[in-house]
Design a protein around this motif. Sequence first.
Motif, mmCIF file in Angstrom:
data_model
loop_
_atom_site.group_PDB
_atom_site.id
_atom_site.type_symbol
_atom_site.label_atom_id
_atom_site.label_comp_id
_atom_site.label_asym_id
_atom_site.label_seq_id
_atom_site.Cartn_x
_atom_site.Cartn_y
_atom_site.Cartn_z
ATOM 1 N N GLN A 158 0.841 -1.187 0.000
ATOM 2 C CA GLN A 158 0.000 0.000 0.000
ATOM 3 C C GLN A 158 0.877 1.239 0.000
ATOM 4 O OE1 GLN A 158 -4.116 -0.631 2.019
ATOM 5 N NE2 GLN A 158 -2.611 -1.146 3.580
ATOM 6 N N LEU A 159 0.544 2.177 -0.887
ATOM 7 C CA LEU A 159 1.333 3.401 -0.977
ATOM 8 C C LEU A 159 0.413 4.610 -0.937
ATOM 9 C CD1 LEU A 159 4.049 2.582 -3.679
ATOM 10 C CD2 LEU A 159 4.391 2.929 -1.227
ATOM 11 N N ALA A 160 0.783 5.579 -0.117
ATOM 12 C CA ALA A 160 0.023 6.831 -0.048
ATOM 13 C C ALA A 160 0.454 7.755 -1.176
ATOM 14 C CB ALA A 160 0.247 7.503 1.303
ATOM 15 N N ALA A 161 -0.542 8.394 -1.810
ATOM 16 C CA ALA A 161 -0.257 9.312 -2.912
ATOM 17 C C ALA A 161 -0.693 10.741 -2.604
ATOM 18 C CB ALA A 161 -0.966 8.831 -4.181
ATOM 19 N N TYR A 162 -1.501 10.923 -1.574
ATOM 20 C CA TYR A 162 -2.031 12.254 -1.257
ATOM 21 C C TYR A 162 -2.532 12.230 0.177
ATOM 22 C CZ TYR A 162 -6.505 9.919 -2.027
ATOM 23 O OH TYR A 162 -7.558 9.050 -1.950
ATOM 24 N N ARG A 163 -2.846 13.411 0.683
ATOM 25 C CA ARG A 163 -3.482 13.492 2.004
ATOM 26 C C ARG A 163 -4.759 14.322 1.921
ATOM 27 N NH1 ARG A 163 1.489 16.514 4.139
ATOM 28 N NH2 ARG A 163 1.869 14.458 5.041
ATOM 29 N N ARG A 164 -5.743 13.925 2.713
ATOM 30 C CA ARG A 164 -7.022 14.636 2.785
ATOM 31 C C ARG A 164 -7.074 15.444 4.075
ATOM 32 N NH1 ARG A 164 -8.732 9.360 1.744
ATOM 33 N NH2 ARG A 164 -9.284 9.178 3.944
ATOM 34 N N SER A 165 -7.771 16.566 4.028
ATOM 35 C CA SER A 165 -8.002 17.346 5.238
ATOM 36 C C SER A 165 -9.293 18.132 5.084
ATOM 37 C CB SER A 165 -6.825 18.298 5.520
ATOM 38 O OG SER A 165 -6.678 19.229 4.460
ATOM 39 N N ILE A 166 -9.887 18.498 6.209
ATOM 40 C CA ILE A 166 -11.080 19.344 6.202
ATOM 41 C C ILE A 166 -10.625 20.793 6.065
ATOM 42 C CG2 ILE A 166 -13.133 20.055 7.467
ATOM 43 C CD1 ILE A 166 -13.155 17.127 6.617
ATOM 44 N N PRO A 167 -11.096 21.533 5.060
ATOM 45 C CA PRO A 167 -10.659 22.928 4.890
ATOM 46 C C PRO A 167 -11.015 23.785 6.104
ATOM 47 C CG PRO A 167 -11.853 22.142 2.950
ATOM 48 C CD PRO A 167 -12.056 21.122 4.020
ATOM 49 N N LEU A 168 -10.212 24.792 6.348
ATOM 50 C CA LEU A 168 -10.491 25.726 7.426
ATOM 51 C C LEU A 168 -11.753 26.530 7.117
ATOM 52 C CD1 LEU A 168 -6.907 27.124 8.166
ATOM 53 C CD2 LEU A 168 -8.194 25.442 9.515
ATOM 54 N N LEU A 169 -12.525 26.814 8.150
ATOM 55 C CA LEU A 169 -13.718 27.641 7.985
ATOM 56 C C LEU A 169 -13.330 29.086 8.274
ATOM 57 C CD1 LEU A 169 -16.794 27.352 7.392
ATOM 58 C CD2 LEU A 169 -17.140 27.480 9.873
ATOM 59 N N ASP A 170 -12.806 29.748 7.230
ATOM 60 C CA ASP A 170 -12.437 31.157 7.411
ATOM 61 C C ASP A 170 -13.699 32.028 7.334
ATOM 62 O OD1 ASP A 170 -13.089 31.319 4.700
ATOM 63 O OD2 ASP A 170 -11.003 31.337 4.045
ATOM 64 N N ASP A 171 -13.533 33.328 7.436
ATOM 65 C CA ASP A 171 -14.692 34.224 7.491
ATOM 66 C C ASP A 171 -15.545 34.133 6.231
ATOM 67 O OD1 ASP A 171 -13.995 35.075 10.010
ATOM 68 O OD2 ASP A 171 -13.008 36.924 9.334
ATOM 69 N N ASP A 172 -14.882 34.066 5.061
ATOM 70 C CA ASP A 172 -15.636 34.001 3.804
ATOM 71 C C ASP A 172 -16.450 32.711 3.718
ATOM 72 O OD1 ASP A 172 -14.713 36.448 3.001
ATOM 73 O OD2 ASP A 172 -13.105 35.647 1.729
ATOM 74 N N ARG A 173 -15.822 31.597 4.068
ATOM 75 C CA ARG A 173 -16.539 30.311 4.005
ATOM 76 C C ARG A 173 -17.641 30.246 5.068
ATOM 77 N NH1 ARG A 173 -14.917 25.769 1.503
ATOM 78 N NH2 ARG A 173 -15.204 24.450 3.354
ATOM 79 N N ARG A 174 -17.407 30.861 6.209
ATOM 80 C CA ARG A 174 -18.444 30.877 7.240
ATOM 81 C C ARG A 174 -19.673 31.640 6.747
ATOM 82 N NH1 ARG A 174 -20.273 34.128 11.393
ATOM 83 N NH2 ARG A 174 -21.061 32.980 13.235
ATOM 84 N N ARG A 175 -19.462 32.791 6.128
ATOM 85 C CA ARG A 175 -20.590 33.563 5.598
ATOM 86 C C ARG A 175 -21.308 32.781 4.498
ATOM 87 N NH1 ARG A 175 -17.042 38.038 6.672
ATOM 88 N NH2 ARG A 175 -16.038 37.786 4.633
ATOM 89 N N GLN A 176 -20.533 32.117 3.640
ATOM 90 C CA GLN A 176 -21.146 31.328 2.572
ATOM 91 C C GLN A 176 -21.970 30.183 3.157
ATOM 92 O OE1 GLN A 176 -18.393 29.311 -0.035
ATOM 93 N NE2 GLN A 176 -19.871 29.155 -1.702
ATOM 94 N N LEU A 177 -21.428 29.503 4.148
ATOM 95 C CA LEU A 177 -22.150 28.396 4.774
ATOM 96 C C LEU A 177 -23.446 28.880 5.406
ATOM 97 C CD1 LEU A 177 -22.441 25.494 5.733
ATOM 98 C CD2 LEU A 177 -20.918 26.029 7.645
ATOM 99 N N LEU A 178 -23.405 29.998 6.100
ATOM 100 C CA LEU A 178 -24.615 30.516 6.739
ATOM 101 C C LEU A 178 -25.678 30.875 5.704
ATOM 102 C CD1 LEU A 178 -23.036 32.727 9.560
ATOM 103 C CD2 LEU A 178 -24.181 30.511 9.816
ATOM 104 N N ARG A 179 -25.246 31.435 4.557
ATOM 105 C CA ARG A 179 -26.202 31.749 3.483
ATOM 106 C C ARG A 179 -26.844 30.461 2.956
ATOM 107 N NH1 ARG A 179 -22.198 35.470 1.757
ATOM 108 N NH2 ARG A 179 -21.504 34.003 0.151
ATOM 109 N N LEU A 180 -26.053 29.440 2.780
ATOM 110 C CA LEU A 180 -26.572 28.179 2.246
ATOM 111 C C LEU A 180 -27.515 27.504 3.232
ATOM 112 C CD1 LEU A 180 -23.293 26.834 0.613
ATOM 113 C CD2 LEU A 180 -25.339 27.641 -0.583
ATOM 114 N N LEU A 181 -27.244 27.655 4.513
ATOM 115 C CA LEU A 181 -28.120 27.071 5.521
ATOM 116 C C LEU A 181 -29.444 27.812 5.607
ATOM 117 C CD1 LEU A 181 -25.618 26.226 8.397
ATOM 118 C CD2 LEU A 181 -26.583 24.694 6.677
#
Length: 256
Positions: A158-181
């Motif tokens: 088994q060989l790893a080729a990449y890593r996954r992570s949850i993106p940071l919720l910065d101010d812009d993404r927080r505002r976008q998320l709240l609009r979508l909700l």
Amino acid sequence: MPDPVVITRPAAQAAALAQRVAAAGHEAVVFPLLAIDPLPDQSALRAALADVSPYALVAFVSPNAIDAACAIRSEWPREVTLAVVGEGSRAALARHGITDANATIVSPANTRRTDSQTLLETLDLDRLRGGRALIVRGETGRELLGDALRSAGMQVQQLAAYRRSIPLLDDDRRRQLLRLLDADSLWIITSSEALRGLIGMATQAGGRDCVVKLQQKRLLVPHERIEETARELGFSSVALTGSGDEALLAALQFRG
């Protein structure tokens, strides 16, 4: 203005689906829930892919694994079986010019549960017994496929080729998320890990009230395992579409 359809794939994989969603008359919103980054040291993967002839099987756990491998190697001998777990991965192979016409590709027959278990049910394990298998995957992930291939008598690397992570919720993404909700949004969720991360983002953005709003949203999911995760996390409106963009788009048109 039509209700937003939120596409949560990693940014590099979201654009094509977003274009098709928009072409179908919907407002397509890209809101990635996973970030995909290459590992800083690709030497082990490069060494393994320099000559794949010793392997009877090369398995890719995701489109990201395919993109990473095909950035190193563009041609695959037909005698080496390529195994993938879903229609999205078949499409990723096709983007790199790898199809049933020039390669041996195996994927699950059950498009509603495209995972390691259904892949194992499709593989000719008797023929593969005693051979070598290479699994190209993320830095972390389930061990089911590797363990099962070992149990079937294969030598597994088994060989790893990449890593996954949850993106940071910065101010812009927080505002976008709240609009979508606050909107009557429909969410396309293609990863259980991503959905758990979304719950965390909603909690961070506005606490329990935001989580409740999120749980009331409609979800389209391509795999049974993601549907099970969504139910466990408190979502009640979850539609299982089957694997691949065509199935997602058909379900989206049906739901309107």
